[in-house]
Structures are given as structure tokens and as C-alpha cells.
Design an enzyme around this catalytic site. Sequence first.
Site, PDB file in Angstrom:
ATOM      1  N   GLU A 185       7.814  -1.055   3.590  1.00 29.31           N
ATOM      2  CA  GLU A 185       6.629  -0.454   4.188  1.00 29.31           C
ATOM      3  C   GLU A 185       5.909  -1.441   5.111  1.00 29.31           C
ATOM      4  OE1 GLU A 185       5.347  -2.105   0.142  1.00 29.31           O
ATOM      5  OE2 GLU A 185       7.086  -1.144   1.041  1.00 29.31           O
TER       6      GLU A 185
ATOM      7  N   ASP B 146       8.206   8.935   2.796  1.00 31.91           N
ATOM      8  CA  ASP B 146       8.846   8.939   4.119  1.00 31.91           C
ATOM      9  C   ASP B 146       7.893   9.488   5.177  1.00 31.91           C
ATOM     10  OD1 ASP B 146      11.088   7.904   2.984  1.00 31.91           O
ATOM     11  OD2 ASP B 146      12.221   9.786   2.970  1.00 31.91           O
TER      12      ASP B 146
ATOM     13  N   HIS C 238       9.181  10.549  -3.019  1.00 32.94           N
ATOM     14  CA  HIS C 238       9.701   9.731  -1.923  1.00 32.94           C
ATOM     15  C   HIS C 238       9.678  10.469  -0.589  1.00 32.94           C
ATOM     16  CE1 HIS C 238      10.971   6.253  -4.245  1.00 32.94           C
ATOM     17  NE2 HIS C 238      11.324   7.100  -5.210  1.00 32.94           N
TER      18      HIS C 238
ATOM     19  N   ASN D 286       4.636   6.920  -3.469  1.00 31.90           N
ATOM     20  CA  ASN D 286       5.946   7.392  -3.947  1.00 31.90           C
ATOM     21  C   ASN D 286       5.854   7.913  -5.375  1.00 31.90           C
ATOM     22  OD1 ASN D 286       7.499   6.955  -1.649  1.00 31.90           O
ATOM     23  ND2 ASN D 286       7.824   4.803  -2.138  1.00 31.90           N
TER      24      ASN D 286
ATOM     25  N   ASP E  67       1.118  -3.591   6.873  1.00 34.07           N
ATOM     26  CA  ASP E  67       1.681  -3.164   5.587  1.00 34.07           C
ATOM     27  C   ASP E  67       0.862  -1.979   5.067  1.00 34.07           C
ATOM     28  OD1 ASP E  67       1.737  -3.310   2.438  1.00 34.07           O
ATOM     29  OD2 ASP E  67       3.528  -4.322   3.149  1.00 34.07           O
TER      30      ASP E  67
END
Length: 549
Positions: free
Chosen positions: A466, A440, A436, A431, A423
Site C-alpha cells: 500500500e 483493491d 480484499h 482488508n 502510505d
Amino acid sequence: MAALPHSVRKLRPELRVHLLFLAVFLFSSFLTWRELHVLKANYEDRQRAALADMQSRLESQFQESIDGMIYYRRMFTYALAHPLDAHHARHALAKFQQLRPQPAWQLRLNMPRSMPINGVGDSALVQDALLQRDPARLNDEMLAALEFSFIMQFSDAEADFHSRFWYTSRAGFFITSRPPQSLSAISASYATMVSRPWFRAMATQVTPQQLSWSGVYQGAEEEGAMLTASTPVFNNGYWYGALSMDFTRERIASELSTMRHSALQGSVVLLDKRQQLVASLDATDSRPLSDGAQRRLYAQIARQSQGALRLENQFISWSKLKNMDGYLLNQQTLGQGLRQDLGRAMLFMLLMWLLFVLLLLLADQIIVRLVQRLSQLSARLVWRASYDGLTQLLNRSAFFERFEAEVARCRALNAPLTVIQLDIDHFKRVNDTWGHQAGDQALVRVAAIVSQGLRKNDLAGRVGGEEFCVVLPETGLADAEKVAERMRERLAAKTILVNASQSFSVTLSAGVASSEEQGEYQAIRLQAEADRRLYLAKSQGRNRVVARG
């Protein structure tokens, strides 16, 4: 081959050809319509995606300015609660007391890198019940404004997205990133600012931290059409004034021009909350909608925050902005759409269909081409059904399907099997801080590092936003822990570029569970145990691997 029915065999050969041609024509018409429908759907999806990309870039520009205003509000509120006690501050207060009776005044400090405080006389405030100079609060506010004047210098009218930044006080003064050039301009500017509807509405505002947007209006200083974002300054329940930023139509249109996506060939329009035009980029052959069609469009926009509509041979897509109270639209005519790649593909298919009808001898070639296209489409759909488009790893359903297969194989071989649950640490912060798109990039970077550390028969999948999961067949707990540790170290050593001057890094936490340790081959239980240890790693400070406990 089955024999033709007796009724068909009795028909003349030319009529049989006509019947066969009609059958082929109907079948080819169906296939052509289906492909055109797919292309049309792809075209509409591409328009929405292009508009979403342009919206994201415009949102980031607004967000940068709004973030600055929120920071300044916090600074100003702090300065109100902790007044400055310094020689130059006491000197400024004394000078203010001398200037305040004058109809218009400008307080300038004999210090570099500060903006002047501009104000009107005491008598000007008597005419407006909303304005007042509270003796118990006036000195603290003036000191806070003095501190604020030092950071106002960092506003850059050429580089900032907003054209002007203001603090307008109820106590008869204001600070702006573009100071007035004369005393007469000070009185006019202050009177204009305190008369704005968004300023006066703050007197009854329920939420002190609320950010509000004005509709589009004409600026009073030859700025043209503009929008204003504003937020009140409160302290201990008292409203002192407002921080505001002006965004001109000219600057917004300039930014839209630089952001314009190649797929958006038609008109790109930005509307305010009242659906009034803020800025637009018009193509040379754009055609306005009729009044009835425009009313229908605006009614649909009022009901849905995003969507698409076909009106008068135009495809219109829209989306509501999050960081600005308005809507971004794209209006594209049929002619503009046909000039794009997908439009040319549709025209080409129609031509092929006509040639197919006229030249039946080429039917086999055309059918092969259609079959090939369908096969390619099927292959893409199969890939998308099993893999995550962003990270190129297995998606959740495909991952667990193969996970179960590996569990069965390792159980039959009596070989160990280990699961690593990963994780990304503080992914929401990435973010929120960088956007965002940066998030990514972080997901792609983690997926690449995970893939690099795997063998041929190992499995890796993205099982959540994630979250990633790795299955290592025929691998013990100790070896799997080393694999997870290498992944963690490689990710921690990497940086991710946001732009030419900014970068950030991310870390991951991992939990490891093995069948030899747990004494069972159950995919769900192994994954659950690895997930439990992952959260144990997070509770211990993150950026670590937990394989026991």
C-alpha cells in the site's frame, strides 16, 4: 540470396516443392503448437481466476455469518461475567425454578422482541455425564441466555446465509432462531443437539476460542444435508455450552448458483473437510470421473490446498476455503472448454493451420496474422513488465530505473528534485473489515488521485503493498509539500462504495524529501529520507504530510 546447395539443385522441381512444403509444414506446426500452448495456459489461468473469484464471494458469505457468531460469543461471555440485575431478570429466574422439574418447558417473557428459552427437566440430565446444572453458575448462565434471547430476534432465516443459529447449554436448555413449536419437539431438539459429535468434542477442546466445522450430515428436522460451524462458550475455565450455525445444502447451492462465473461451464462442487459432497452445480453434459480418477484427485487435494489437474479429458481446479473447512472445485470437460471463447479460439487456430497446409498460397496472410498476435502479446508483456496491473502506475523496478534517470538529469541541470513517499493509513483494517476487493478499490482510488496531481515529467509508482512513491523533477521542497497535501486532502474527502448501502473512506500519510534540502542527488537516500518522514507522519497520528524533521 544464397544459392541452393548442389544436392538440392539436382532434385526435380516437384521434389523441391515437397521439401519446401515439408519445411513450411514443420515450421507452421511449431508456431501453431506454441500458440495453442499459450491459449491453453491462458485458459487454465482463467479457470483458476474464475474459481478464485467465486471462492472469494462464497468466503464473504461464510465470513459474515462467522463474524456474527464470534460477536455473539463475546457478548455471551461478557454477560456471564456481568450478570443482569433487573426486575424482569429476577422474575425469569423464579419462573425457571418453577419450570425446571418438568420434562420439557419453554420460558417466555412477557416482553416484546425476545426469543423463548427452551429446556428439559432435571431428570433428563442425569442420563448423560456431559450434562450438568452447576448451582454456582446456573443463574448467571440463565441471565446471560436471557440477554442473548433479545439479540436472537435479529436473525433472519430468509436473509441470513445460515439457516439456523443455536446456543446449546450443558445445563439442559437451548435458544434457537427457529424455536420449536411443541414441548415434544423441545426434548427431541435438545437430545439431537447434545448428541452431535462437534458438541461432545468441545468437552476436551484445548483452545477455548476455537471455531470448528462438522462434516456434511443429514439434519434431523427435514433440512436435508447440512454443515454446522460451532464454537464453545467458556468463562473462567468452565465450559458452558456451544454456539452453532447450520448451513443447508439447499441454501449453499442457491448461493453458488448466483455466484457462478461465466467461465466455469462445468460442474462446481463444494466438499467438506472429509471430501464429502456438500453442494454442487452440474452442467447438463457433465461427466463424472471414474472411481480411480476420483481417488487420485482427492489424494492430490489432500496434499495441496490449491491446484489444478487434468484427468480423463477434464480440467479440474480446486482451492481450499479459508472461512469454511472445505474445498471448492470446478470440473470442466473438453467439450465444455471448447465452447468458451478461448476454446473457440483454439479450434479456429487449428482450422487456420489446416487451411494453411492445404492452401500454400495463403501462407503469407496466415504468417502476418501470427506475427501480429505475437507482437500484441509482446506489447502486453512489455507493459506488464513496467506497470502495476491494479493501479496502472509504474511497478517498483521500472519506477526506480526511471527515478535514477531523473536524478542524473536533474544533477546535470543543477535543478532540485523532490521525493514524496505515500502510505495508506490502516490499510490492513480495510482488508479485514471490508474484504480484499474493497482494499483493491482503495489502492485504485489512491493511484487515481496521485496521477491527477502529476505533471508530464513527474513519476509515480507503487513500490509496496500500500506504498506509493512520487518523484517531482525540478521541484522544490515547499512546492512538493503542497502537492502531497493536495493529494492527502482529495483522498480524505472521497468515499469508496462497498455496496449500495455501505461505504468507507481512507487517508494517507506522506513524507517529503528534496535534493536541495539534503544537499545531494542520491535516489536511495532521498527515498529513504522521505520514507523516514512518512513513518514520522504515522507516529504523529497519520493523515498528515511531514516535510521536515
